[in-house]
Scaffold this active site. Structure first.
Site, PDB file in Angstrom:
ATOM      1  N   LYS A   1     -61.394  21.958  40.298  1.00 23.03           N
ATOM      2  CA  LYS A   1     -60.170  22.123  41.095  1.00 23.03           C
ATOM      3  C   LYS A   1     -59.340  23.286  40.540  1.00 23.03           C
ATOM      4  O   LYS A   1     -58.805  24.089  41.292  1.00 23.03           O
ATOM      5  CB  LYS A   1     -59.365  20.819  41.111  1.00 23.03           C
ATOM      6  CG  LYS A   1     -60.024  19.746  41.972  1.00 23.03           C
ATOM      7  CD  LYS A   1     -59.440  18.353  41.805  1.00 23.03           C
ATOM      8  CE  LYS A   1     -60.303  17.334  42.561  1.00 23.03           C
ATOM      9  NZ  LYS A   1     -59.886  15.948  42.385  1.00 23.03           N
TER      10      LYS A   1
ATOM     11  N   GLN B   1     -56.164  12.103  38.959  1.00 19.66           N
ATOM     12  CA  GLN B   1     -57.624  11.983  39.057  1.00 19.66           C
ATOM     13  C   GLN B   1     -58.040  10.528  38.820  1.00 19.66           C
ATOM     14  O   GLN B   1     -57.619   9.895  37.845  1.00 19.66           O
ATOM     15  CB  GLN B   1     -58.290  12.924  38.042  1.00 19.66           C
ATOM     16  CG  GLN B   1     -59.789  13.044  38.183  1.00 19.66           C
ATOM     17  CD  GLN B   1     -60.255  13.674  39.497  1.00 19.66           C
ATOM     18  OE1 GLN B   1     -59.582  14.533  40.055  1.00 19.66           O
ATOM     19  NE2 GLN B   1     -61.394  13.234  39.997  1.00 19.66           N
TER      20      GLN B   1
ATOM     21  N   ASP C   1     -53.643  14.535  47.765  1.00 22.48           N
ATOM     22  CA  ASP C   1     -54.883  13.763  47.908  1.00 22.48           C
ATOM     23  C   ASP C   1     -54.844  12.901  49.177  1.00 22.48           C
ATOM     24  O   ASP C   1     -55.875  12.384  49.606  1.00 22.48           O
ATOM     25  CB  ASP C   1     -55.052  12.803  46.705  1.00 22.48           C
ATOM     26  CG  ASP C   1     -56.126  13.264  45.729  1.00 22.48           C
ATOM     27  OD1 ASP C   1     -57.009  14.033  46.126  1.00 22.48           O
ATOM     28  OD2 ASP C   1     -56.050  12.831  44.558  1.00 22.48           O
TER      29      ASP C   1
HETATM   30  N1  GUN Z   1     -62.045  10.919  41.959  1.00 23.36           N
HETATM   31  C1  GUN Z   1     -63.110  11.212  42.720  1.00 23.36           C
HETATM   32  N2  GUN Z   1     -62.728  11.886  43.826  1.00 23.36           N
HETATM   33  C2  GUN Z   1     -61.389  12.017  43.758  1.00 23.36           C
HETATM   34  C3  GUN Z   1     -60.419  12.635  44.590  1.00 23.36           C
HETATM   35  O1  GUN Z   1     -60.703  13.198  45.649  1.00 23.36           O
HETATM   36  N3  GUN Z   1     -59.137  12.567  44.158  1.00 23.36           N
HETATM   37  C4  GUN Z   1     -58.803  11.937  43.009  1.00 23.36           C
HETATM   38  N4  GUN Z   1     -57.522  11.917  42.676  1.00 23.36           N
HETATM   39  N5  GUN Z   1     -59.670  11.364  42.208  1.00 23.36           N
HETATM   40  C5  GUN Z   1     -60.959  11.410  42.583  1.00 23.36           C
END
Ligand code: GUN
Length: 291
Positions: A52, A96, A119
């Site tokens: 990211k 996350q 998200d």
């Molecule tokens: N863990 C796996 N995929 C994601 C996601 O898209 N966002 C977040 N915050 N955690 C994740």
């Protein structure tokens, strides 16, 4: 059969976002700022967050990562989130997942200001999405909608069968594709672990979205000629290669692909679109928050 190239579609969208960031800077505005909260040292989470950050750099965003030990309490984590909610230099942030077991994930998500919840996991964003109101749509469903658009896939009046009812893919996809929009206007069937005779349903489908996390679940004899198949699966299978694993989707690609009008590969299909969706949401958060 047309192979839906998520990598290329994501690269094109990335260029568009980078151009919009340049335009913002030229207009005297600041770069969008995304913050990721990382708790503990889960290997997959660390990789996702690093990816990211890399994507942020590529489109010209500012990115920050805040790391906390897995001993952080829920209250301490929520206090950190409040600081980000109140920080005008932060446009959007993500926590996350997964979080350590002693922390209730939904309580943490609910403490995020919905206008910074890029998200799209907060109940306000999920609720607004189901009503067709402005919101942040979570990365995977958003990415799938973008792929359907990019390949002009007809959805109106089509029967879409979704395999999986997760909060992050199956259920939002069912909602989005049943709305009076493009992509949308589908008749939607959601299948899950208690659905009998799944094959009878998938054989009726014009569009199949496979998101159950069972490697190669969807076989060739479960798909009708001319269907569009979107594979959301990403299971790591041990393999005799450098990485020690390979990524397998929920679709038995070699059997299914010859029957399809369109199909996404794994890897290189839905996966690359998810990070782009986060970038799109962050850019929009920056635009919303400066108004
Ligand atoms: N863990 C796996 N995929 C994601 C996601 O898209 N966002 C977040 N915050 N955690 C994740």
């Amino acid at each position: 059969m047309i192979l839906i190239n998520g990598k290329e579609t994501a690269a094109n969208l990335k260029k568009e976002i980078a151009k919009k960031v340049e335009d913002r800077l030229a207009a005297g505005k600041r770069a969008p700022h995304l913050v990721a909260i990382l708790v503990g040292n889960n290997g997959a989470s660390m990789t996702y967050v690093a990816n990211k950050e890399k994507a942020c750099q590529q489109v010209g965003f500012k990115s920050s990562v805040l790391t906390y030990p897995d001993t952080i309490t829920q209250d301490e984590l929520i206090a950190e989130i409040q600081k980000l909610n109140n920080d005008p230099t932060v446009d959007g942030f993500i926590v996350q997942l997964p979080l350590p077991k002693h922390i209730d994930e939904q309580s943490v998500i609910e403490s995020i200001d919905p206008s910074k919840d890029v998200d799209g996991f907060h109940s306000v964003n999920v609720g607004n999405m189901t009503l067709g109101l402005p919101c942040f749509v979570s990365a995977t469903p958003h990415g799938i909608m973008e792929l359907l658009k990019a390949y002009n896939i007809e959805t109106k009046g089509k029967h879409c069968v979704i395999l999986g009812r997760s909060n992050i893919v199956g259920r939002p996809m069912a909602n989005l594709l049943s709305q009076k929009t493009y992509p949308g206007n589908c008749t939607v069937t959601v299948c899950h672990s208690l659905t009998p005779n799944i094959k009878d349903l998938t054989l009726q489908a014009d569009i199949i979205i496979a998101a159950i996390g069972v490697p190669e679940f969807l076989k060739g004899d479960m798909v009708k000629e001319g269907a569009t198949v979107i594979d959301v699966g990403i299971t790591r299978i041990p393999a005799d290669n450098e990485k020690g694993y390979r990524i397998v989707g929920d679709v038995a690609f070699d059997e299914v692909a010859p029957k399809c009008s369109h199909i996404t590969p794994v890897p290189g299909g839905v996966g690359p679109m998810t990070i782009i969706s986060l970038m799109e949401n962050t850019l929009r958060a920056a635009e919303i928050n400066e108004k």
